[in-house]
Design an enzyme around this catalytic site. Structure first.
Site, PDB file in Angstrom:
ATOM      1  N   ALA A  33       0.862  -1.014   0.014  1.00  0.00           N
ATOM      2  CA  ALA A  33       0.009  -0.016   0.042  1.00  0.00           C
ATOM      3  C   ALA A  33       0.952   1.195   0.022  1.00  0.00           C
ATOM      4  O   ALA A  33       0.393   2.351  -0.469  1.00  0.00           O
ATOM      5  CB  ALA A  33      -0.833  -0.244   1.153  1.00  0.00           C
ATOM      6  N   SER A  81      23.706 -18.669 -30.682  1.00  0.00           N
ATOM      7  CA  SER A  81      22.893 -19.508 -30.057  1.00  0.00           C
ATOM      8  C   SER A  81      23.612 -20.679 -29.428  1.00  0.00           C
ATOM      9  O   SER A  81      24.931 -20.331 -29.545  1.00  0.00           O
ATOM     10  CB  SER A  81      21.931 -20.170 -31.193  1.00  0.00           C
ATOM     11  N   LYS A 123      17.581 -24.219 -18.551  1.00  0.00           N
ATOM     12  CA  LYS A 123      17.382 -23.586 -19.901  1.00  0.00           C
ATOM     13  C   LYS A 123      16.097 -23.263 -20.100  1.00  0.00           C
ATOM     14  O   LYS A 123      15.055 -23.997 -20.363  1.00  0.00           O
ATOM     15  CB  LYS A 123      17.666 -24.594 -21.074  1.00  0.00           C
ATOM     16  N   CYS A 454       8.678 -39.950 -58.199  1.00  0.00           N
ATOM     17  CA  CYS A 454       8.190 -38.696 -57.388  1.00  0.00           C
ATOM     18  C   CYS A 454       6.804 -38.498 -57.564  1.00  0.00           C
ATOM     19  O   CYS A 454       6.501 -38.372 -58.812  1.00  0.00           O
ATOM     20  CB  CYS A 454       9.319 -37.675 -57.947  1.00  0.00           C
TER      21      CYS A 454
END
Length: 828
Positions: A33, A81, A123, A454
């Protein structure tokens, strides 16, 4: 200072101290407060006297007016990274820690047997952030971005309660850049999603998505309403303040400056270990016992070498430090059913079987597809349509099928005949009435096999000996490969065709307007307009369900004599294509999409051969001798240029006006391709370098001797008699006759290149005229290397304005420091 300004300064300092006591020390000296009362008083004063508002005012935590966009921030120290390591568990729940043992071995070998001390920290599953403080005040906050360039999110970061707006303590540095993770605690995530649901808004899948979405709000007032938390994990640069020798001292120092959170308090006391086995025991305990009860999400732990001196000695690879690793947890798993198995054709023609799954929620996302990797993996796991399977997100990112629950496999009853006491399964086509009324259960679906052709272009699917991956042989004839190949070709790090993005290329390919790389350089305004109009019409038909004529929405088009005139967007694309016609040789080689050839390998090829013609003719054994290029990569490069279709494609590009730049040879092949080395790398002939040296001497130290000498060992004569090997030896002879020796290559470079070739440079600060990537390109074109950190192996530090700790390290180590002008003089 007037009384009002003094009072604002006092309230600001007081509220910041109270926040520090609450969030960092977990020892508030006043009730909430009292804090709220003083906060409202400060707000009122700043409202009446906005010119007196201080940069570290806690009222900024409520957010400010929305931005129109985030500005770009260039990271002086790249935000790298971490390399990932995994410890999968087998059926018995035992962890396989082989990747971590390999990490430990690399560390000890690099330190010449010196034993490291490791520290570990969770992590966090959050968002990396960089905080820059000048004279103790938060000046800038930026996201990681691509590691070199991020986004300025300063206003949003100021709303994060446990990030100090002004640093605390007596030993405050003049400049410090703190790296860390922004995350959302589990409890705050639950509260946020409840609020989203109550207001009819979309909920977040997981705390990481919530944290990332909150931090990237253009309106920081929205960010302020979503409780985010910050965890510091390193100091990127520092001027002044305390000096330290270990990572743990670094983190302890950050806590004295005001970084912390009462719920993260124990995390800041990093665990230290001298044995990798103790690290792994801690990992298993964290995963099995502690993870569920933590107040935040983690997906593993980070293992770092504690000594900063050892960190500097270990250095970095291209995008990650060698002295740290992210030890990821086994991914979350779930059960689902395989509804179908299809194949995907990648940019390089790789054929990947993909399981189409009944939707299942795994690791915070809904998964509908999962990779089966290759035919060997499908066969090993025996995955079939209809199977119930365990699915996990590998590395918490890529969904994959882990194993089949065989007891749930759908079965069918089939009749069997009994003859002479032996049971035989009936043939479906020629079945006769069984002699005995017996049946047996067999799988409903047959084992999966890759298609022979394919599904996109109907070209044959081939699988090279020794390779796990099968490939479509269609190349650029295959539409699936064509679009991805062209997207890669035009990308920023390749040919860098400005204005020609993924969407435009996919439309050009879908409409059969572009089939080959050279077709891009034949584009014109009418073709681009046709592409746009067809795409717009298709979009309108999809929306309206009919083929009504679509009004032209190209606002910059106009009509003259009943014909559409060129539009600005099309002119921009053509200008971007024209500007890409003289690429650096390394960019051009990277753009071709040769298997295993990334940016670094492409640079090595350019520096070794200097011109496209020499690269095209380079024999496989010579390629295998170059730095960072092994036998697999060399075979891939040689195979690419050995194909008539690929050579024709390059010739078409050259005929269309593309002219890759030549450059000085700064890594002469003669320096690396000594006879015993290239002989030991001849395809199909296994021999050590010592025996290769002996063979070379027996042949009179000449390729002619290797080609004709009948006194050479029988196994060599058998090898050289094969047609392709005879041609290879002739190619090697021609290559050495045409390529300059190492001395000649150096002489052909001017004096400036000789001064730069092989030298290591570090760039720091803001240069007067050059951008960082421009300076790097100039150095690399001259044969130099650019590193991200200063060490005793650094030859030059190029320092600009506001050069940071790198300049201090350079001076301490006695490394030569250059200005931009001196660099340009050195480069000529």
């Amino acid at each position: 200072m007037n009384p009002t300004a003094q009072h604002i300064r006092r309230l600001t300092d007081l509220l910041n101290r109270y926040a520090y006591e609450y969030y960092t020390l977990d020892a508030p000296s006043v009730p909430d407060a009292e804090y709220d009362k003083l906060f409202r008083e400060l707000e009122a004063l700043e409202l009446n006297h906005p010119e007196l508002k201080l940069p570290d005012s806690p009222t900024q935590r409520a957010g400010t007016e929305p931005l129109t966009a985030f500005a770009e921030v260039h990271h002086e120290v790249p935000m790298l990274s971490l390399t990932n390591a995994f410890s999968p568990r087998n059926e018995n729940g035992v962890f396989d820690h082989s990747e971590m043992y390999a990490f430990d071995e690399r560390i000890r070998n690099s330190l010449n047997g010196e034993k490291p001390q490791y520290v570990i920290e969770p992590k966090f599953d959050g968002l990396a952030i960089s905080l820059l403080y000048r004279d103790g005040v938060l000046a800038q906050a930026a996201t990681r971005g691509d590691g070199t360039t991020g986004e300025d999110v300063t206003q949003n970061v100021k709303t994060v309660a446990n990030i100090p707006l002004r640093l605390h303590g007596d030993n405050i540095p003049k400049l410090i850049e703190v790296r860390g993770e922004i995350l959302m605690l589990k409890a705050d995530f639950i509260t946020l999603n409840q609020h989203q649901t109550e207001n009819g808004q979309k909920t977040f899948a997981n705390p990481r998505n919530a944290a990332a979405g909150s931090l990237r709000q253009l309106d920081s007032r929205i960010t302020a309403k979503r409780k985010l938390t910050f965890f510091p994990y390193s100091i990127a640069q520092q001027q002044g303040g305390k000096e330290f020798t270990t990572h743990t001292e670094e983190i302890d120092y950050l806590t004295t400056l005001g970084f912390g959170h009462k719920k993260l308090k124990n995390i800041l006391k990093l665990n230290k270990f001298k044995d990798i086995n103790d690290v792994l025991k801690r990992y298993e305990k964290m995963y099995e016992e502690e993870r569920p009860s933590l107040p935040y999400e983690i997906d593993g732990m980070v293992v770092k070498v504690n000594s900063l001196a050892q960190q500097r000695e270990l250095g970095f690879i291209s995008r990650a430090p060698r002295w740290a690793i992210a030890h990821k947890f086994p991914a979350e798993e779930a059960l689902t059913v395989v509804e179908a198995i299809d194949v995907q054709i990648g940019r390089t023609g790789a054929v990947t079987p993909v399981a189409r799954l009944q939707p299942v929620f795994v690791g915070g996302v809904t998964v509908t597809n999962a990779t089966l990797h290759n035919q060997d993996e499908v066969s090993r796991k025996d995955v079939r349509v209809g199977d119930t399977v365990v699915v996990r997100r590998a590395g918490d990112v890529i969904p994959e099928v882990v194993r089949v629950i065989f007891e749930r496999r759908p079965m069918q009853e089939t009749a069997v005949a009994v003859s002479d006491g032996l049971k035989h399964q009936q043939d479906d086509l020629f079945a006769e009435t069984p002699s005995a009324n017996q049946t047996q259960s067999v799988p409903l679906h047959k084992p999966y096999r890759l298609p022979t052709h394919c599904p996109i272009c109907r070209s044959e699917i081939e699988r090279e000996e020794g390779e796990a991956v099968a490939r479509c042989s269609g190349g650029m004839l295959c539409q699936a490969q064509r679009a991805q190949g062209l997207i890669h070709f035009a990308s920023r790090k390749a040919m860098d065709i400005d204005g020609l993005g993924q969407k435009q290329i996919e439309q050009l390919v879908a409409q059969d307007l572009v089939r080959h790389f050279a077709d891009l350089y034949r584009l014109d305004i009418p073709t681009l307009q046709k592409m746009k109009e067809t795409a717009d019409k298709g979009s309108s038909e999809n929306e309206n369900g009919d083929a009504e004529t679509v009004a032209d929405d190209l606002s910059e088009s106009n009509t003259q004599n009943g014909k559409k005139q060129p539009t600005k967007w099309a002119e921009n694309i053509l200008a971007g294509i024209e500007a890409s016609k003289t690429p650096e040789l390394a960019r051009f080689l990277f753009a071709l999409g040769i298997r295993h050839v990334g940016e670094r390998t492409a640079k090595t090829l350019a520096q070794a051969f200097g011109s496209l013609e020499h690269v095209r003719r380079a024999p496989e054994p010579i390629l295998a001798c170059l730095p960072d290029i092994g036998t697999v990569v060399a075979r891939s490069i040689a195979h690419f240029f050995a194909q008539d279709a690929q050579q024709a494609m390059i010739d078409e590009l050259l005929a269309a006006g593309v002219a890759p730049q030549t450059q000085a040879v700064t890594i002469p092949p003669a320096r690396h391709a000594e006879p015993q080395r290239w002989i030991a790398r001849l395809p199909g002939f296994k021999i050590s370098e010592n025996k290769a040296q002996a063979l070379w001497e027996l042949a009179g130290k000449s390729i002619e001797g290797l080609q004709t000498d009948k006194a050479l060992p029988a196994d060599w004569q058998t090898w050289r008699s094969e047609t392709q090997n005879t041609a290879l030896l002739e190619n090697l002879k021609t290559f050495f006759a045409q390529m300059p020796s190492e001395d000649e290559a150096v002489q052909r470079s001017d004096g400036i290149n000789k001064a730069v070739a092989g030298k290591t440079f570090v760039l720091t600060g803001t240069l007067p005229t050059l951008k960082r990537d421009q300076a790097q390109a100039l150095i690399e074109a001259a044969g130099g290397k650019v590193s991200g950190s200063v060490s005793k192996k650094t030859d030059y530090v190029v320092a600009g304005e506001a050069a940071g700790s790198k300049l201090e390290k350079a001076n301490a180590l006695g490394v030569s420091v250059l200005s931009e002008a001196e660099l340009l003089t050195l480069l000529g």
